[in-house]
Design a protein around this motif. Structure first.
Motif, PDB file in Angstrom:
ATOM      1  N   ALA B  56      39.666  25.523  14.574  1.00 12.19           N
ATOM      2  CA  ALA B  56      38.284  25.085  14.750  1.00 12.19           C
ATOM      3  C   ALA B  56      38.194  24.182  15.965  1.00 12.19           C
ATOM      4  CB  ALA B  56      37.813  24.347  13.509  1.00 12.19           C
ATOM      5  N   VAL B  57      36.993  24.130  16.522  1.00 16.17           N
ATOM      6  CA  VAL B  57      36.755  23.285  17.690  1.00 16.17           C
ATOM      7  C   VAL B  57      35.446  22.535  17.452  1.00 16.17           C
ATOM      8  CG1 VAL B  57      36.431  23.271  20.193  1.00 16.17           C
ATOM      9  CG2 VAL B  57      37.882  24.996  19.182  1.00 16.17           C
ATOM     10  N   LEU B  93      37.582  23.966  26.269  1.00 14.78           N
ATOM     11  CA  LEU B  93      36.555  24.240  27.273  1.00 14.78           C
ATOM     12  C   LEU B  93      36.120  25.696  27.215  1.00 14.78           C
ATOM     13  CD1 LEU B  93      37.532  22.380  30.539  1.00 14.78           C
ATOM     14  CD2 LEU B  93      35.475  22.131  29.193  1.00 14.78           C
ATOM     15  N   GLN B  94      37.109  26.565  27.045  1.00 12.21           N
ATOM     16  CA  GLN B  94      36.821  27.991  26.953  1.00 12.21           C
ATOM     17  C   GLN B  94      35.853  28.260  25.795  1.00 12.21           C
ATOM     18  OE1 GLN B  94      40.483  30.052  26.604  1.00 12.21           O
ATOM     19  NE2 GLN B  94      39.776  31.818  27.722  1.00 12.21           N
ATOM     20  N   TYR B  95      36.158  27.637  24.677  1.00 10.51           N
ATOM     21  CA  TYR B  95      35.320  27.813  23.489  1.00 10.51           C
ATOM     22  C   TYR B  95      33.904  27.307  23.760  1.00 10.51           C
ATOM     23  CZ  TYR B  95      33.539  26.955  18.786  1.00 10.51           C
ATOM     24  OH  TYR B  95      32.761  26.928  17.671  1.00 10.51           O
ATOM     25  N   GLU B 130      41.927  22.491  37.047  1.00  8.83           N
ATOM     26  CA  GLU B 130      42.663  23.700  36.660  1.00  8.83           C
ATOM     27  C   GLU B 130      42.247  24.162  35.278  1.00  8.83           C
ATOM     28  OE1 GLU B 130      46.157  24.750  38.181  1.00  8.83           O
ATOM     29  OE2 GLU B 130      44.976  24.187  39.929  1.00  8.83           O
ATOM     30  N   SER B 131      42.051  23.184  34.415  1.00  9.08           N
ATOM     31  CA  SER B 131      41.738  23.570  33.048  1.00  9.08           C
ATOM     32  C   SER B 131      40.349  24.186  32.962  1.00  9.08           C
ATOM     33  CB  SER B 131      41.916  22.351  32.151  1.00  9.08           C
ATOM     34  OG  SER B 131      40.830  22.112  31.394  1.00  9.08           O
ATOM     35  N   ALA B 132      39.422  23.686  33.773  1.00 11.64           N
ATOM     36  CA  ALA B 132      38.082  24.298  33.799  1.00 11.64           C
ATOM     37  C   ALA B 132      38.157  25.683  34.408  1.00 11.64           C
ATOM     38  CB  ALA B 132      37.119  23.420  34.578  1.00 11.64           C
ATOM     39  N   GLY B 136      37.568  29.791  32.635  1.00 11.83           N
ATOM     40  CA  GLY B 136      36.676  30.846  33.109  1.00 11.83           C
ATOM     41  C   GLY B 136      35.671  30.424  34.161  1.00 11.83           C
ATOM     42  N   ALA B 137      35.738  29.182  34.630  1.00 16.48           N
ATOM     43  CA  ALA B 137      34.756  28.744  35.619  1.00 16.48           C
ATOM     44  C   ALA B 137      35.012  29.430  36.958  1.00 16.48           C
ATOM     45  CB  ALA B 137      34.821  27.238  35.791  1.00 16.48           C
ATOM     46  N   ARG B 138      33.919  29.762  37.622  1.00 15.52           N
ATOM     47  CA  ARG B 138      34.029  30.446  38.923  1.00 15.52           C
ATOM     48  C   ARG B 138      34.337  29.422  40.012  1.00 15.52           C
ATOM     49  NH1 ARG B 138      28.776  32.001  41.418  1.00 15.52           N
ATOM     50  NH2 ARG B 138      28.127  31.248  39.409  1.00 15.52           N
TER      51      ARG B 138
END
Lengths: 342, 349
Positions: B56-57, B93-95, B130-132, B136-138
């Protein structure tokens, strides 16, 4: 504060503001609690002029909407008035002030600009993407065609010699099949032969011509037993004598073609070479070392040639250099040629 | 790259306040679209080297904090404003980014602006970037939190006037003086909401001999916590494990006790503000003295913290409207300004 000033203040307020402004409410509350502006200013750490401006709703002299709201909130809390009401009154009073600076972006920007998530924009994007994909597909298809059948499309001039000699070959084989049983010949093959001849010449030969063809075959058989040169002469003579049809056709199978021009491949550099004769049989095949000389003297005439390193090869036909450059594309030459038709 | 760009057409620009306690996401043109605790619950499969999976997040994971069986751990991947666990932060962040784009068919690839503490090192900033990007960030922009907070609070940052902003977050408190779209002075102290909670836990243990959890102490802080002695005294009943008896007991705390408990972390914040005022160039200091200090961040919601600072500094102190979302909103506004005027408006990286 004296009663007099109190009265004057309340009167002017009634005159100016029938609906209670935030400043007026604060002022009233302050007076009712018996506080003066100086004391409030000290408690809020603001100057007295600022307190006065707040009480008279003179927000222009105060910093910005953010600060004014903060001051009003603090002031309201000091006087134990409901903060929310005072702020609501302030916002109602000066919506322009509210939007001054960068207030809540969510209020300011929602729905005003056409964003990428807008329906029309999205539709357009999809259309563009789809059309791009279709164009890409078409281009790809074109590329594929070019690669598969590259030669015929690329060099239409070369097509002619490839196709032209074919009838001769057919004719050749036709003659050969006919020749073994010259005596037993019945109507059907003769007719078919006639048809072949028909199609080749575009004329209308009859029985007589068939007979002539037979003659030619007989002559051929005889000729085969003699030397090549004589054969040639004879057959040519026969051909001239008998029909208008292309003379080399009925002539002996592979013999005349190689005999005529002397084709020499000279490899000055290491090169991949593939030379096939008209029957598709490989005459020169493989990687040829530098300094090698090959004589092409076998197989029927139109040769299909592929040279991997065209600049390292020279071809001479009867001692005359053959121009390879016009076939070379990126140093790879693919062409077909007939030495006798040069 | 091309596909990312195409996907980008179907994504919103996001401003992310990646906080120690809460992560807020502001989507351009939509406002605050997500406000969830920065907590991730992870299940570790049995056996050594067993696969890890996210259970869970956010809100759901926060409920699990301190209530997990042995194979599940609820962790907060951010500590003191910076990444403590890179992989988990990326997953989180992805979630969140996916949650914001829930209804889309195409995987989102938004432009993202992330707010970083001004005291963070290059390594820490790079980790966030990097984590952003991994989430999936462009494109990833970084902006310093106080700047974002000031924009979000509506301060006139582009004027040639000093504006002081104090952003009290979960892990850090940042104080900065801003003028002409730039930070003149900034300082970050590792005191924030978490330290308040810890202070309450240790106060209760010391004075009541009772152990309470983080969630309970946070509830105490929100309900009766205050930074300045007030007229009314509030009370709250809490339950904790009595250390001597080893049995859960219920007891009552009042707001004055909590005020006492919070003295130490509050002193840290006041000290940071004092230092900032000392270090500010005199002209800007005068501007600050005239208009006051603006408070943002979740810590600004602590009752009477503005009064405490007001009394301690002798300057007007105001709490920004909706202080919790100031940083995220400011980031969103900064993204718009970057589009309008180009990337070098702010000290964005």
């Amino acid at each position: 504060m004296s009663v007099l000033t109190n009265n004057s203040e309340s009167e002017s307020e009634a005159a100016v503001d029938p609906i209670e402004s935030p400043g007026a409410r604060l002022r009233k509350a302050r007076q009712s609690q018996g506080l003066d502006q100086a004391k409030v200013a000290a408690q809020l750490h603001l100057s007295e002029t600022m307190i006065e401006s707040l009480e008279w709703d003179d927000f222009d002299v105060l910093p910005g909407a953010v600060f004014v709201q903060g001051y009003l909130r603090n002031y309201a809390r000091l006087l134990q008035l409901p903060e929310g009401e005072i702020l609501a009154a302030f916002q109602a009073l000066s919506p322009a002030q509210q939007s001054h600076g960068f207030p809540n972006g969510k209020v300011a920007t929602v729905g005003k600009e056409v964003r990428s998530s807008h329906g029309a924009v999205r539709m357009m994007t999809w259309l563009i993407v789809l059309s791009l994909l279709v164009l890409l597909g078409i281009w790809w298809q074109g590329q594929l065609d070019l690669r598969l059948g590259g030669d015929p499309i690329g060099t239409p001039a070369e097509v002619a010699p490839v196709i032209e000699p074919l009838p001769e070959m057919q004719n050749d084989t036709g003659v050969l099949t006919l020749s073994p049983p010259p005596a037993q010949e019945d109507e059907a093959p003769v007719e078919s032969q006639a048809v072949v001849a028909d199609s080749l010449e575009g004329e209308t030969p009859s029985e007589a011509e068939v007979a002539e063809v037979e003659d030619v075959v007989v002559a051929d058989q005889e000729a085969a037993q003699e030397s090549m040169a004589i054969q040639l002469e004879e057959s040519e003579a026969d051909a001239v004598a008998s029909v208008d049809e292309p003379p080399p056709a009925p002539v002996e199978t592979p013999a005349p073609a190689p005999a005529a021009p002397r084709v020499v491949f000279e490899f000055s550099e290491r090169c991949w070479a593939e030379v096939r004769d008209a029957n598709g049989k490989a005459r020169i095949f493989g990687e040829i070392a530098a300094g090698t000389t090959r004589l092409l003297d076998k197989g029927p005439a139109p040769y299909t040639v592929v040279l991997g390193n065209a600049s390292g090869v020279s071809i001479t036909v009867d001692g005359v250099a053959y121009d390879l450059k016009r076939h070379a594309r990126a140093n790879v030459a693919r062409f077909s040629f007939d030495p006798s038709n040069l | 790259m091309l596909f990312r760009r195409i996907r980008g057409m179907f994504s919103n620009d996001l401003s992310i306040d990646l906080g120690t306690a809460n992560t807020l996401i502001y989507a351009r043109g939509q406002g605050i679209v997500l406000n969830e605790p920065s907590v991730v619950a992870i299940r570790q499969d049995r056996g050594p080297g067993g696969a890890k999976s996210v259970v869970a997040v956010g809100e759901d994971a926060k409920k699990m904090l301190g209530r997990t069986p042995s194979n599940i751990t609820a962790i907060r991947p951010m500590k003191e404003g910076v990444i403590a666990d890179f992989t988990v932060t990326e997953k989180m962040l992805q979630y969140f980014i996916h949650k914001v784009h829930e209804t889309r068919i195409i995987r989102p690839s938004p432009r993202v602006l992330v707010c970083v503490p001004c005291g963070s090192t290059q390594v820490e900033r790079r980790a966030i970037k990097e984590s952003a990007a991994g989430a999936g960030a462009r494109e990833v922009y970084l902006i310093e939190e106080p700047m974002s907070a000031a924009i979000g609070a509506g301060l006139p940052v582009d004027e040639a006037r000093g504006s002081m902003v104090l952003d009290i977050g979960g892990g850090t408190s940042e104080v900065a003086v801003i003028s002409l779209n730039g930070i003149v002075y900034a300082n970050s102290v590792r005191v924030g909401g978490d330290r308040f909670d810890e202070a309450i836990v240790s106060y209760v243990r010391r004075n009541y001999g009772t152990l309470i959890g983080d969630a309970t102490s946070e509830r105490i802080k929100i309900e009766i916590g205050s930074a300045y002695p007030g007229n009314d005294v509030k009370e709250i009943e809490v339950k904790g494990r009595n250390l001597a008896e080893g049995i859960p007991r219920s007891f009552t705390l009042n707001s004055n006790e909590i005020l006492e408990a919070l003295q130490e972390p509050l002193a840290g914040i006041v000290g940071a503000v004092r230092t900032a005022l000392e270090q500010t160039p005199p002209e800007l200091g005068a501007d600050v003295a005239e208009r006051g200090i603006v408070l943002t961040g979740g810590g600004a919601l602590l009752k009477d913290i503005d009064r405490l600072l007001q009394e301690e500094t002798g300057l007007p102190v105001i709490v920004a409207e909706d202080p919790l979302t100031c940083v995220a909103r400011g980031g969103g506004r900064a993204l718009e300004l970057i589009d309008e005027r180009g990337g070098d408006v702010f000290s964005v990286e």
